[in-house]
Scaffold this motif. Structure first.
Motif, mmCIF file in Angstrom:
data_model
loop_
_atom_site.group_PDB
_atom_site.id
_atom_site.type_symbol
_atom_site.label_atom_id
_atom_site.label_comp_id
_atom_site.label_asym_id
_atom_site.label_seq_id
_atom_site.Cartn_x
_atom_site.Cartn_y
_atom_site.Cartn_z
ATOM 1 N N ARG A 123 3.778 21.176 -1.697
ATOM 2 C CA ARG A 123 2.316 21.661 -1.143
ATOM 3 C C ARG A 123 2.118 22.864 -1.575
ATOM 4 N NH1 ARG A 123 -1.026 18.547 1.788
ATOM 5 N NH2 ARG A 123 -1.824 20.506 2.924
ATOM 6 N N ILE A 124 0.877 23.352 -2.024
ATOM 7 C CA ILE A 124 0.648 24.847 -2.202
ATOM 8 C C ILE A 124 0.724 25.445 -1.003
ATOM 9 C CG2 ILE A 124 -1.272 26.363 -2.821
ATOM 10 C CD1 ILE A 124 -2.434 24.076 -4.280
ATOM 11 N N ASP A 125 0.468 25.139 0.094
ATOM 12 C CA ASP A 125 0.637 25.794 1.456
ATOM 13 C C ASP A 125 2.137 26.097 1.667
ATOM 14 O OD1 ASP A 125 -2.010 25.749 1.922
ATOM 15 O OD2 ASP A 125 -1.958 24.098 3.282
ATOM 16 N N ASP A 126 3.006 25.237 1.232
ATOM 17 C CA ASP A 126 4.334 25.590 1.489
ATOM 18 C C ASP A 126 5.173 26.031 0.334
ATOM 19 O OD1 ASP A 126 4.250 23.985 3.671
ATOM 20 O OD2 ASP A 126 4.552 22.166 2.737
ATOM 21 N N ASP A 150 -8.672 30.431 -0.094
ATOM 22 C CA ASP A 150 -7.652 30.316 0.706
ATOM 23 C C ASP A 150 -6.432 29.964 0.501
ATOM 24 O OD1 ASP A 150 -9.979 30.480 2.696
ATOM 25 O OD2 ASP A 150 -10.159 28.312 2.938
ATOM 26 N N LEU A 151 -6.428 28.897 -0.624
ATOM 27 C CA LEU A 151 -4.963 28.776 -0.992
ATOM 28 C C LEU A 151 -4.149 29.807 -1.648
ATOM 29 C CD1 LEU A 151 -5.892 25.013 -2.328
ATOM 30 C CD2 LEU A 151 -4.517 25.477 -0.347
ATOM 31 N N SER A 152 -4.720 30.624 -2.270
ATOM 32 C CA SER A 152 -3.896 31.710 -3.128
ATOM 33 C C SER A 152 -4.216 32.915 -2.386
ATOM 34 C CB SER A 152 -4.631 31.683 -4.643
ATOM 35 O OG SER A 152 -6.219 31.935 -4.526
ATOM 36 N N ALA A 153 -4.860 33.094 -1.394
ATOM 37 C CA ALA A 153 -5.038 34.413 -0.707
ATOM 38 C C ALA A 153 -3.508 35.297 -0.416
ATOM 39 C CB ALA A 153 -5.643 34.180 0.580
ATOM 40 N N PRO A 154 -2.456 34.496 -0.182
ATOM 41 C CA PRO A 154 -1.356 35.293 -0.133
ATOM 42 C C PRO A 154 -0.796 36.166 -1.267
ATOM 43 C CG PRO A 154 -0.882 33.280 0.846
ATOM 44 C CD PRO A 154 -2.289 33.089 0.166
#
Length: 207
Positions: A123-126, A150-154
């Motif tokens: 998953r993208i979050d992981d 949100d998903l790519s913020a890091p």
């Protein structure tokens, strides 16, 4: 479909890369009949609707060498960019896809064509800790712009830039996003969709 159409979309591309993308299209069609990699309504014109639409990112960003594609699915734009990045010294792309069947397809293509790509079946979050310091983050037909940020913020808050395919309602998505994020935005008109754009986002910061 022609070598010229690919060059018009992506910029300078070798004949070898064109031939490899033609072979990929045939492979894609075979797999798509089994696991529905893209909607059947768009599968009849894979070259224009998907390959050229993805390849235009090569013209927008002709030098970056570290890429990550989120929700790679059937490989658009991630696999197409992997073919183009094979012509850039030291370039590579991570393909993040949690669906096992689609990740298997991606891995098969990467292996078949010896592409400079790595499949991250998470998953993208992981996946944030597994994908280090990309220069470019891409996504196509994945989520609203607000969710993409949100998903790519890091990565985007650490200096990466986003290149996101969007359709005719992109302005509403941008307006929704500015309530939570500030960013620099460049709109690139799509070369394949008169109503579409590629949104280039940089300097992402929470409001």
């Amino acid at each position: 479909m022609s070598w010229k159409s690919l060059q018009d979309a992506a910029g300078p591309v070798s004949r070898e890369t064109f031939d490899r993308l033609m072979a990929f299209e045939q492979m894609f069609q075979k797999w798509n009949r089994s696991i529905n990699l893209v909607a059947q309504s768009t599968s009849g014109d894979v070259w224009q609707r998907h390959i050229l639409d993805s390849a235009q990112l090569g013209r927008i960003e002709p030098t970056a060498t570290r890429w990550v594609d989120l929700g790679s699915g059937g490989g658009f734009p991630g696999l197409v960019m992997a073919f183009l990045l094979a012509e850039r010294d030291g370039a590579s792309i991570d393909l993040v896809e949690s669906n096992r069947k689609k990740a298997s397809f991606l891995q098969t293509v990467v292996g078949q064509f010896s592409l400079p790509a790595r499949v991250v079946a998470r998953r993208i979050d992981d996946s944030h800790a597994l994908v280090s310091t990309p220069q470019i983050v891409t996504a196509r037909a994945l989520a609203s712009l607000s969710s993409l940020l949100d998903l790519s913020a890091p990565w985007l808050t650490s200096g990466a830039r986003g290149l996101f395919h969007k359709g005719r309602d992109y302005r509403a998505e941008v307006q929704e996003s500015v309530h939570r994020w500030s960013f620099d935005l460049v709109e690139h008109p799509s070369v394949t969709d008169p109503h579409g754009v590629i949104l280039e986002l940089s300097n992402l910061r929470p409001v």
